[in-house]
Design a protein around this motif. Structure first.
Motif, PDB file in Angstrom:
ATOM      1  N   UNK A   1       0.827  -1.203   0.000  1.00 27.99           N
ATOM      2  CA  UNK A   1       0.000   0.000   0.000  1.00 27.99           C
ATOM      3  C   UNK A   1       0.861   1.252   0.000  1.00 27.99           C
ATOM      4  N   UNK A   2       1.936   1.236   0.776  1.00 26.72           N
ATOM      5  CA  UNK A   2       2.813   2.406   0.816  1.00 26.72           C
ATOM      6  C   UNK A   2       3.550   2.591  -0.506  1.00 26.72           C
ATOM      7  N   UNK A   3       4.082   1.498  -1.047  1.00 26.37           N
ATOM      8  CA  UNK A   3       4.776   1.593  -2.333  1.00 26.37           C
ATOM      9  C   UNK A   3       3.836   2.127  -3.405  1.00 26.37           C
ATOM     10  N   UNK A   4       2.584   1.640  -3.386  1.00 23.17           N
ATOM     11  CA  UNK A   4       1.605   2.087  -4.370  1.00 23.17           C
ATOM     12  C   UNK A   4       1.305   3.574  -4.219  1.00 23.17           C
TER      13      UNK A   4
ATOM     14  N   UNK B   1       9.232  -1.579  -9.985  1.00 24.69           N
ATOM     15  CA  UNK B   1       8.156  -1.965 -10.897  1.00 24.69           C
ATOM     16  C   UNK B   1       6.798  -1.902 -10.190  1.00 24.69           C
ATOM     17  N   UNK B   2       6.791  -2.127  -8.874  1.00 24.08           N
ATOM     18  CA  UNK B   2       5.545  -1.965  -8.119  1.00 24.08           C
ATOM     19  C   UNK B   2       5.122  -0.497  -8.099  1.00 24.08           C
ATOM     20  N   UNK B   3       6.080   0.400  -7.898  1.00 25.71           N
ATOM     21  CA  UNK B   3       5.776   1.836  -7.893  1.00 25.71           C
ATOM     22  C   UNK B   3       5.137   2.263  -9.208  1.00 25.71           C
ATOM     23  N   UNK B   4       5.783   1.898 -10.309  1.00 24.65           N
ATOM     24  CA  UNK B   4       5.266   2.333 -11.604  1.00 24.65           C
ATOM     25  C   UNK B   4       3.981   1.604 -11.956  1.00 24.65           C
ATOM     26  N   UNK B   5       3.867   0.339 -11.546  1.00 29.04           N
ATOM     27  CA  UNK B   5       2.646  -0.393 -11.810  1.00 29.04           C
ATOM     28  C   UNK B   5       1.438   0.236 -11.141  1.00 29.04           C
ATOM     29  N   UNK B   6       1.608   0.672  -9.894  1.00 31.78           N
ATOM     30  CA  UNK B   6       0.509   1.309  -9.180  1.00 31.78           C
ATOM     31  C   UNK B   6       0.111   2.622  -9.847  1.00 31.78           C
TER      32      UNK B   6
ATOM     33  N   UNK C   1      -2.052  -4.975 -11.472  1.00 32.24           N
ATOM     34  CA  UNK C   1      -1.857  -3.578 -11.869  1.00 32.24           C
ATOM     35  C   UNK C   1      -1.474  -3.485 -13.340  1.00 32.24           C
ATOM     36  N   UNK C   2      -0.597  -4.367 -13.791  1.00 27.75           N
ATOM     37  CA  UNK C   2      -0.194  -4.346 -15.196  1.00 27.75           C
ATOM     38  C   UNK C   2      -1.382  -4.602 -16.107  1.00 27.75           C
ATOM     39  N   UNK C   3      -2.282  -5.485 -15.687  1.00 35.95           N
ATOM     40  CA  UNK C   3      -3.463  -5.790 -16.504  1.00 35.95           C
ATOM     41  C   UNK C   3      -4.388  -4.585 -16.633  1.00 35.95           C
ATOM     42  N   UNK C   4      -4.324  -3.673 -15.672  1.00 38.86           N
ATOM     43  CA  UNK C   4      -5.192  -2.487 -15.703  1.00 38.86           C
ATOM     44  C   UNK C   4      -4.656  -1.388 -16.608  1.00 38.86           C
ATOM     45  N   UNK C   5      -3.474  -1.606 -17.179  1.00 38.79           N
ATOM     46  CA  UNK C   5      -2.852  -0.565 -18.000  1.00 38.79           C
ATOM     47  C   UNK C   5      -2.752  -1.047 -19.445  1.00 38.79           C
ATOM     48  N   UNK C   6      -3.264  -0.280 -20.406  1.00 39.62           N
ATOM     49  CA  UNK C   6      -3.313  -0.739 -21.793  1.00 39.62           C
ATOM     50  C   UNK C   6      -2.098  -0.348 -22.634  1.00 39.62           C
ATOM     51  N   UNK C   7      -1.058   0.155 -22.002  1.00 42.42           N
ATOM     52  CA  UNK C   7       0.062   0.715 -22.752  1.00 42.42           C
ATOM     53  C   UNK C   7       1.084  -0.306 -23.216  1.00 42.42           C
TER      54      UNK C   7
END
Length: 219
Positions: A81-84, A112-117, A146-152
């Protein structure tokens, strides 16, 4: 010249810090390090150099999670949660600095968690954002969702000895639209190699070359 950026935290913690170096001002590359794998370590340093040579403005985050006892002893859910939250703060702050033509996010492990969030939250237009997932932390984390939620569009680089090298995780990555996956033989999560330093250097070079070839395809 490098200047220090102070990124306000929405959680009330001290500001996050990033070292910012101006390039040509058209593109921005954001480097998000691992828990104990800083921006000066070989894989991140070499990958970031590709974008610096291309004239990108550079923002290199300086995470201090490993020195924070409260964070290190917190349950996984609290850590994620904090990283996100930090990732969303970073993305929102840097994307507001100027209207860049393109933003390149380069994360290693925890980064990768930071950018994924941030991407999952819709921070940064997907058509202008490109993601470089170096050893993405897929095992036991929310990252894959999180990656699945991003279409880029992005590229993911994993060593064959990485804990995330599991058939079900690689299959999920392979189904991700716009994602290029590359495996590097013998490399572990820190891109060390059982055959020693020379083999590790070759593995790092292969990973960096993969990112460079992919980067040129995006231009």
């Amino acid at each position: 010249m490098t200047e220090t950026l102070r990124i306000p935290s929405s959680t009330g913690r001290p500001p996050l810090r990033a070292d910012f170096t101006a390039g040509k001002g058209r593109d921005l590359a954001v480097v998000l390090p691992g828990l104990r794998y800083g921006c000066d370590r070989p894989l991140l340093r070499g990958t970031a150099a590709l974008f610096e040579r291309a004239g990108c403005d550079m923002a290199r985050l300086a995470f201090d999670y490993a020195e924070d006892e409260a964070f290190m002893t917190a349950p996984d859910a609290e850590q994620f949660a904090r990283i996100a939250a930090d990732g969303r703060d970073i993305g929102a702050h840097l994307s507001a600095m100027r209207a860049y033509e393109r933003v390149w996010l380069i994360g290693k492990s925890l980064g990768t968690l930071s950018m994924g969030a941030a991407l999952s939250a819709g921070i940064g237009a997907s058509e202008r954002t490109r993601a470089v997932w170096l050893t993405p932390s897929l095992l036991g984390t929310p990252l894959l969702s999180w990656m699945r939620n991003w279409p880029g569009v992005g590229v993911a680089v994993l060593g064959t000895e990485d804990p995330s090298n599991r058939p079900e995780l690689l299959e999920a990555l392979g189904r991700q639209p716009g994602l290029t996956l590359r495996m590097v033989a013998g490399a572990d999560h820190g891109f060390d190699h059982a055959e020693g330093r020379d083999a590790a250097r070759r593995a790092i070079g292969e990973a960096i070359d993969t990112v460079e070839q992919w980067r040129k395809q995006q231009l």
